[in-house]
Motif scaffolding. Structure first.
Motif, PDB file in Angstrom:
ATOM      1  N   TYR A 185       0.826  -1.196   0.000  1.00 28.63           N
ATOM      2  CA  TYR A 185       0.000   0.000   0.000  1.00 28.63           C
ATOM      3  C   TYR A 185       0.861   1.247   0.000  1.00 28.63           C
ATOM      4  O   TYR A 185       0.564   2.224  -0.694  1.00 28.63           O
ATOM      5  CB  TYR A 185      -0.935  -0.001   1.219  1.00 28.63           C
ATOM      6  N   ALA A 186       1.976   1.218   0.766  1.00 30.38           N
ATOM      7  CA  ALA A 186       2.867   2.374   0.795  1.00 30.38           C
ATOM      8  C   ALA A 186       3.473   2.618  -0.579  1.00 30.38           C
ATOM      9  O   ALA A 186       3.720   3.753  -0.967  1.00 30.38           O
ATOM     10  CB  ALA A 186       3.959   2.161   1.829  1.00 30.38           C
ATOM     11  N   MET A 187       3.713   1.531  -1.338  1.00 35.41           N
ATOM     12  CA  MET A 187       4.358   1.696  -2.646  1.00 35.41           C
ATOM     13  C   MET A 187       3.365   2.128  -3.727  1.00 35.41           C
ATOM     14  O   MET A 187       3.684   2.959  -4.563  1.00 35.41           O
ATOM     15  CB  MET A 187       4.967   0.368  -3.092  1.00 35.41           C
ATOM     16  N   PHE A 188       2.178   1.522  -3.720  1.00 28.33           N
ATOM     17  CA  PHE A 188       1.277   1.724  -4.860  1.00 28.33           C
ATOM     18  C   PHE A 188       0.001   2.476  -4.492  1.00 28.33           C
ATOM     19  O   PHE A 188      -0.767   2.845  -5.372  1.00 28.33           O
ATOM     20  CB  PHE A 188       0.929   0.380  -5.498  1.00 28.33           C
ATOM     21  N   GLY A 189      -0.268   2.623  -3.200  1.00 36.20           N
ATOM     22  CA  GLY A 189      -1.412   3.423  -2.798  1.00 36.20           C
ATOM     23  C   GLY A 189      -2.757   2.832  -3.150  1.00 36.20           C
ATOM     24  O   GLY A 189      -3.730   3.565  -3.329  1.00 36.20           O
TER      25      GLY A 189
ATOM     26  N   SER B  46       2.622   3.341   6.635  1.00 36.19           N
ATOM     27  CA  SER B  46       2.349   3.246   5.202  1.00 36.19           C
ATOM     28  C   SER B  46       1.389   4.346   4.754  1.00 36.19           C
ATOM     29  O   SER B  46       1.414   4.751   3.595  1.00 36.19           O
ATOM     30  CB  SER B  46       1.787   1.871   4.855  1.00 36.19           C
ATOM     31  N   ARG B  50       3.066   8.833   2.805  1.00 40.95           N
ATOM     32  CA  ARG B  50       2.735   9.403   1.497  1.00 40.95           C
ATOM     33  C   ARG B  50       1.595  10.406   1.627  1.00 40.95           C
ATOM     34  O   ARG B  50       0.442  10.114   1.345  1.00 40.95           O
ATOM     35  CB  ARG B  50       2.399   8.307   0.485  1.00 40.95           C
TER      36      ARG B  50
END
Lengths: 497, 122
Positions: A185-189, B46, B50
């Motif tokens: 989730y952190a990488m691709f949202g 997480s 962002r």
């Protein structure tokens, strides 16, 4: 009808869930409760088969929970792979529940067993159907929580021990899975599987992508008991109540296999070659060590549990080859192994009912005492050993053919060698149970309909799927083709952004 | 801040793993719950790593940078916090079951030492 508003793909989840809640409310009314359980199971099976028929026809069914559009809301998706897995779920859970009516006799036990069984089925079907990776985690937990209770609810010492091993392993694996999901989730949202696949395909994945991929692969391999992550399985599958053993070996390990297939063909397509290389090393070891472990057992159920590890190795081996033909072989193996192993575990319930033990040395002369049970056992045993005309032959043949076609000679040779060991241990078991003048008396013994019915049905299916191997293989070929063509799945999931 | 968070997660994971490898059953349970807390922190991170536009603001408001008062903040993604709620409930239920099981194991085997729970071999 608007796309995504159809209720059908939700039914295999909602029906067992509703039945489980009803069963909790009706727990003190035995007659009506048993009727509700049977009706709920039949309705679930009907829904499973309906979804299977529609999806194998080439449709991809979707349902938006609460009407939210895909990347934001949870989506339930059923494509050909889901259809196939649901058909397996229908057959195995139906037979296990039928057998359970003969196996779980005491009133109090049944009060606990029936709702838990339905909750487990909810978790399994949900894990098969969800299109959202966090929701997959939740359904895994629903399945596992009811599994712990189902293994331990009779309260024998060995069941407590097995549950303890299973739960400590599962909780660690849940943690790993959640960590993997958080990193993804952190990488691709996004948490939607189709959306994840789309975003991963858009740009070259960051190097850190290996971390969630390995975490999730470890989780699915743990659920599928790949060696060296297998240590919990023999205890859990051998000490669980018989119908639950059939569910665990027939269905629950297949949830792990399903997760791996989804990873390879949808979630982590850019990493496919690396994951396949990893499986290609682990799978032959799993096949051989599992088969040797089975050969060393004197307890019939424990032998079957080790055999499950070995057979899972064949599925992993087929997945590691990477072609459409190999994928089809893996799916064929998943379907056939579920039918075979559920049948064999249910025969252990027959032995327990006849002699009060599942030790091989306590058996004997079943052929004289009950020729019908011996015949059903023989068919399932032949299927496990991979003898024609049963389905086991065709699935082993497909895996080996795929291995030779992709020039994986070492893995294929080890798989062939382990097939000989399989023949040795299962035929030794058949001889000890049916022929040998063991400790059991040869006096005629008649199993009740709920005991012999599911065993005979599964043994009959072994032959039927063997005789109908051509059409079945054509179906898995088609599903394998769809899986390798991402647009089949992605095209059915209209993403809002 | 992110350094502090990563150190906390590392310490929790480390202590949890150490406790899980002990033989006392209660320490194992404590270790498992520490590990699940560490995972929840990873989930927090997480969403927090962002920052993006605030969710669910009407389009014209978003155009002006959101409602007055929100402009001072960089909104963080709220979804992981919803996920953590689910994860906490699940790990709570698992821990409760594990504690009951630990008690049953203590009664059945007469010991809280995991090394004694070995009736099945091979």
């Amino acid at each position: 009808m608007k796309p995504g508003s159809e209720l059908l793909p939700m039914l295999p989840i909602l029906l067992p869930l509703g039945t489980a809640i009803l069963l909790l409310l009706l727990r003190k009314k035995p007659a009506i409760r048993n009727l509700v359980a049977a009706a709920g199971a039949l309705a679930t099976i009907a829904a499973d088969l309906l979804v299977c028929a529609r999806t194998l026809g080439g449709e991809v069914l979707t349902h938006r929970l609460g009407g939210w559009p895909p990347p934001f809301g949870i989506l339930v998706v059923a494509d050909g792979l889901n259809g196939l897995m649901l058909a397996v779920s229908a057959v195995v859970s139906g037979c296990a529940l039928w057998f359970a009516f003969a196996y779980v006799r005491r009133e109090f036990d049944r009060r606990v067993f029936l709702p838990l069984f339905m909750f487990q089925l909810t978790g399994i079907n949900g894990a098969f159907l969800t299109g959202d990776i966090f929701n997959l985690f939740v359904f895994f937990e629903v399945m596992l929580m009811s599994t712990y209770c189902l293994i331990s609810f009779l309260g024998e010492d060995r069941q407590i021990e097995a549950t303890f091993k299973t739960i400590s392993m599962s909780l660690v694996s849940s943690t790993l899975m959640l960590t993997g999901i958080a990193i993804l989730y952190a990488m691709f949202g996004t948490l939607n599987m189709a959306h994840l696949a789309q975003r991963m395909a858009q740009a070259p994945p960051p190097p850190g992508i290996y971390l969630p991929a390995m975490l999730l692969a470890a989780v699915f391999c743990l659920k599928g008991a790949m060696i060296p992550l297998h240590f919990w399985l023999p205890d859990a599958h051998s000490s669980a109540p018989t119908p639950i053993s059939a569910m665990l070996s027939g269905l629950v390990v297949k949830v792990g296999m399903y997760g791996l297939v989804r990873m390879l063909t949808l979630l982590f397509v850019p990493l496919r070659a690396d994951l396949e290389a990893f499986l290609g090393v682990a799978a032959p070891i799993t096949i051989v060590l599992g088969a040797l472990g089975a050969l060393a057992q004197s307890d019939y159920k424990r032998m079957l549990a080790y055999s499950t590890i070995s057979q899972i190795g064949y599925i992993l081996l087929a997945l590691s080859f990477g072609t459409a033909m190999a994928l089809s072989a893996a799916l064929l193996y998943v379907v056939n192994h579920a039918v075979i192993k559920a049948g064999l575990f249910l025969t252990s319930g027959l032995f327990l009912a006849r002699t009060g033990s599942v030790e091989l040395s306590d058996q004997g002369r079943l052929l004289e005492a009950s020729p019908g049970s011996a015949a059903a056992f023989l068919l399932s045993a032949m299927a496990l050993a991979g003898l024609p005309p049963t389905n086991g032959f065709f699935s082993k043949f497909a895996v080996i053919q795929a291995g030779l076609a992709t020039r994986h000679y070492v893995g294929t040779a080890l798989a062939l060698g382990a097939a000989v060991i399989t023949l040795m241990y299962i035929m030794r078991a058949w001889q000890l149970v049916c022929w040998a003048p063991g400790r059991a008396s040869p006096a005629p013994w008649r199993p009740s309909l709920a005991q012999i019915g599911p065993v005979g049905l599964l043994a009959g299916l072994c032959v039927l799927l063997g005789l109908g191997a051509g059409p079945l293989k054509a179906l898995t070929d088609q599903v394998g083709f769809w899986l390798l063509d991402p647009s089949h799945y992605l095209g059915a999931v209209p993403l809002a952004s | 801040m992110s350094l502090l968070l990563s150190i906390t997660i590392a310490v929790l994971f480390g202590c949890g793993t150490y406790l899980m490898l002990r033989r006392n059953i209660i320490r194992m349970v404590l270790g498992l719950s520490l590990i699940s807390h560490a995972t929840n922190l990873i989930l927090i991170a997480s969403g927090w790593m962002r920052p993006g536009p605030a969710p669910f603001i009407a389009e014209e408001e978003a155009h002006h940078g959101g409602p007055a008062g929100l402009q001072a903040f960089t909104p963080i993604d709220p979804l992981p916090q919803a996920l953590i709620l689910t994860a906490i409930v699940i790990s709570f239920a698992s821990t409760a079951f594990l504690l009951v099981l630990a008690y049953r194991a203590y009664v059945a085997f007469g010991s809280a030492n995991v090394a004694e729970f070995r009736r099945q071999r091979g």
